[in-house]
Design an enzyme around this catalytic site. Structure first.
Site, PDB file in Angstrom:
ATOM      1  N   LYS A 231       7.139  -6.561  -3.654  1.00  0.00           N
ATOM      2  CA  LYS A 231       6.270  -6.291  -4.798  1.00  0.00           C
ATOM      3  C   LYS A 231       7.053  -5.742  -5.984  1.00  0.00           C
ATOM      4  CE  LYS A 231       2.340  -3.944  -5.268  1.00  0.00           C
ATOM      5  NZ  LYS A 231       1.229  -3.042  -5.008  1.00  0.00           N
TER       6      LYS A 231
ATOM      7  N   LYS B 139       5.016   5.908   2.268  1.00  0.00           N
ATOM      8  CA  LYS B 139       5.552   6.827   1.257  1.00  0.00           C
ATOM      9  C   LYS B 139       6.266   8.016   1.882  1.00  0.00           C
ATOM     10  CE  LYS B 139       2.800   6.144  -2.922  1.00  0.00           C
ATOM     11  NZ  LYS B 139       2.081   6.865  -3.981  1.00  0.00           N
TER      12      LYS B 139
ATOM     13  N   LYS C 141       7.664   0.290  -9.528  1.00  0.00           N
ATOM     14  CA  LYS C 141       8.190   1.288 -10.472  1.00  0.00           C
ATOM     15  C   LYS C 141       9.486   1.877  -9.977  1.00  0.00           C
ATOM     16  CE  LYS C 141       3.567   2.917 -11.546  1.00  0.00           C
ATOM     17  NZ  LYS C 141       2.670   4.000 -11.874  1.00  0.00           N
TER      18      LYS C 141
END
Ligand code: TRP
Length: 336
Positions: A199, A115, A202
Site C-alpha cells: 500500500k 502497528k 506515509k
C-alpha cells in the site's frame, strides 16, 4: 432528540505525508457525499498521538489535513470540519465505551498487531484502545454512515458491536444506530509507486513511493516517470493486469483520477507502452491534483488564520451536536 438518517462521520489522522492514497481513498469520497448527507469530517489528532508525534509537527499536520479537506472541496460552511481534541465528548464517551468493549474484541484487531509489531509490551495503551476511540468518534454524533477504506472495516465492525452492546446493556434499544460502512470505488487502494504489492504509505522510507499533497507538478511527473512497471505494453483487458502489480496500480490511479473504470482506461491505452502511458498519467495527475495542492500550499503559507478559524467554528458546531447526545449518555449510564 432526533436520530438523523444520513449523518456521515469520518476522520483522517494528522501524521504527515498526506498522499494520493489518502486523497483517492478517502478525502475525494468525502467531497462527493456532501450533496446527499450531513457530513462531519474530523482531523483525528487524538488518534495520531497513539504513536509518538512531535508536538510542532502534530500542529502543522493537523492544519495540513484541514487544508486538504478544504482545498479538495469540502464546504466548511455547509458541513463540519474540526479537530477531535477540541470536542471533549470524544474522550468522555471513549472512556464509557472502554467499559463496554471487551479485551477479547480488541485482541482480534489486526491493525494493532501490525502497528505494535514485535514489541507489544512497549506499545501505548492508547494504541490498543484506538478502535474504541474511533467508535466514540462515530457514536458521539449518532452517525449513520462512515466512509472508510478496506483497512478500517474491522474497526467499524467493532464500533457496531460496541453500539449494540451499549444499547443492550443499558436497555436503551436503538439509542446508538449501528453505523454502516461506505466502502469506496475504483483505486481506493493506491499502491506504492516502488512496489505495486504494498500500500502507498506515509511511513515508507522512499519518497518516490508516494505522490504527496505537497508535491508540485514537476515532482508528480518525476515520480510517475520513475514508477515501477514492467517491459510489456499495457494489456487490452483487466484480466491482463493479473500478476502485474505496478501496471495495475498505475491503471487504477488513472481510472480513479479520470472517473473511468480500469476497463475503459485499457480500451483507450491497451497495447500502449509505458513510455506513452506514463506521460499521459502524469499530465492527468497534475491537472487533477495541482489545483488542490497549490491551494493547500497557499493556505498553509499565507492563511493559517483561516484554517484555524474553520477548525474553531467547526468544533463549536460539533459540540452543539455532541452535547445533547452525551448528556443523554450520562443519564443512561447513571452519572449524576
Ligand atoms: N482510524 C481511521 C484511519 O486511520 C481514522 C479514524 C478515526 C476514523 N476515527 C474515525 C475513520 C472515525 C472513520 C470514522 O484511517
Amino acid at each position: 432528540m432526533e436520530q438523523p438518517k444520513n449523518r456521515v462521520f469520518s476522520g483522517v489522522q494528522p501524521t504527515g505525508n498526506l498522499h494520493l492514497g489518502n486523497y483517492l481513498g478517502a478525502i475525494r469520497n468525502f467531497v462527493g457525499l456532501q450533496a446527499t448527507h450531513e457530513c462531519i469530517y474530523c482531523v483525528v489528532d487524538m488518534h495520531a498521538i497513539t504513536v509518538w508525534q512531535d508536538p510542532k509537527e502534530l500542529a502543522a499536520n493537523t492544519r495540513e489535513v484541514a487544508a486538504a479537506y478544504i482545498a479538495s472541496g469540502i464546504d466548511p460552511d455547509k458541513h463540519i470540519i474540526f479537530n477531535q481534541s477540541k470536542v471533549p465528548a470524544h474522550a468522555e464517551l471513549a472512556w464509557i465505551l472502554n467499559c463496554v468493549a471487551r479485551i477479547g474484541w480488541l485482541n482480534r484487531m489486526t491493525q494493532f498487531k501490525d502497528k505494535a509489531g514485535k514489541d507489544r509490551e512497549g506499545a501505548s495503551v492508547g494504541l490498543y484502545a484506538y478502535p474504541v476511540l474511533m467508535a466514540a468518534d462515530i457514536l458521539a454524533y449518532r452517525a449513520t454512515h462512515v466512509p472508510v477504506g478496506e483497512d478500517q472495516k474491522q474497526h467499524l465492525e467493532l464500533a457496531r458491536d460496541v453500539a449494540q452492546k451499549f444499547n443492550n446493556d443499558f436497555a436503551a434499544p436503538d439509542f446508538f444506530p449501528l453505523p454502516e460502512p461506505l466502502i469506496m470505488g475504483e483505486a481506493t487502494r493506491v499502491m506504492s509507486l516502488r512496489d505495486g504489492t504494498k500500500k502507498m504509505s506515509k511511513s515508507d522510507p522512499s519518497d518516490y513511493s508516494r505522490i504527496t499533497m505537497k508535491d508540485d507538478a514537476d515532482a508528480i511527473a518525476l515520480k510517475i516517470r520513475k514508477a515501477q512497471t514492467d517491459p510489456e505494453p499495457l494489456p487490452e483487458t483487466v484480466e491482463g493486469l493479473t500478476g502485474r502489480a505496478g501496471a495495475d496500480n498505475l491503471v487504477g490511479i488513472y481510472a480513479a483520477l479520470s472517473d473511468m473504470t480500469k476497463a475503459e482506461v485499457l480500451k483507450e491505452f491497451g497495447g500502449a507502452q509505458f513510455g506513452t502511458f506514463k506521460p499521459k498519467l502524469a499530465e492527468l495527475a497534475v491537472e487533477k491534483l495541482s489545483p488542490i495542492t497549490s491551494e493547500m500550499k497557499r493556505m498553509m503559507d499565507h492563511d493559517q488564520g483561516y484554517i484555524d478559524d474553520v477548525l474553531a467554528k467547526g468544533a463549536v458546531r460539533a459540540r452543539a451536536i455532541t452535547d445533547p447526545i452525551y448528556a443523554r449518555v450520562r443519564e443512561i449510564v447513571g452519572f449524576i
